[in-house]
Design an enzyme around this catalytic site. Structure first.
Site: not given
Length: 121
Positions: A79, A72, A31
């Site tokens: 996701e 995050e 990420e």
């Protein structure tokens, strides 16, 4: 009880710590947004200890930075779960991902607001 919950006590804590470290490694390697936030934290958190502010203000400056990392991680988890279910474009999947993004946007706004209030107030 879940059949996947097999451990208790110290063994469970040890296993959970390993899973957490694996999650941090996955976030760091996969990420870019997590790496960028980590860099921001590596700049802002030491700065918070350099500034002439009260202990409570310093705690707030650090806490909002860490909160953005937490958001995050959760956003990335949402996701990944959505993508695991299906890569097909679907309005509910889009909404879930957009809401995760909005949560991160809000967390970044919180960093800016808290730092501005403490430094300029």
């Amino acid at each position: 009880m879940s059949p996947f919950k097999g451990q208790t006590g110290l063994k469970r804590i040890f296993n959970a710590s390993g899973y957490s470290l694996a999650g941090l490694r996955a976030a760091f390697s996969g990420e870019a947004a997590f790496r960028q936030l980590l860099l921001i934290n590596l700049l802002l958190i030491p700065l918070a200890f350099y500034l002439d502010v009260s202990r409570v203000e310093r705690a707030l400056l650090v806490a909002v930075c860490l909160l953005a990392l937490i958001v995050e991680l959760l956003n990335s988890a949402v996701e990944a779960a959505i993508d695991r279910i299906s890569l097909e474009l679907h309005p509910l999947s889009k909404n879930a991902k957009d809401m995760g993004s909005a949560a991160q946007f809000t967390a970044l706004g919180l960093i800016a607001a808290v730092w501005a209030i403490i430094l300029l107030g």
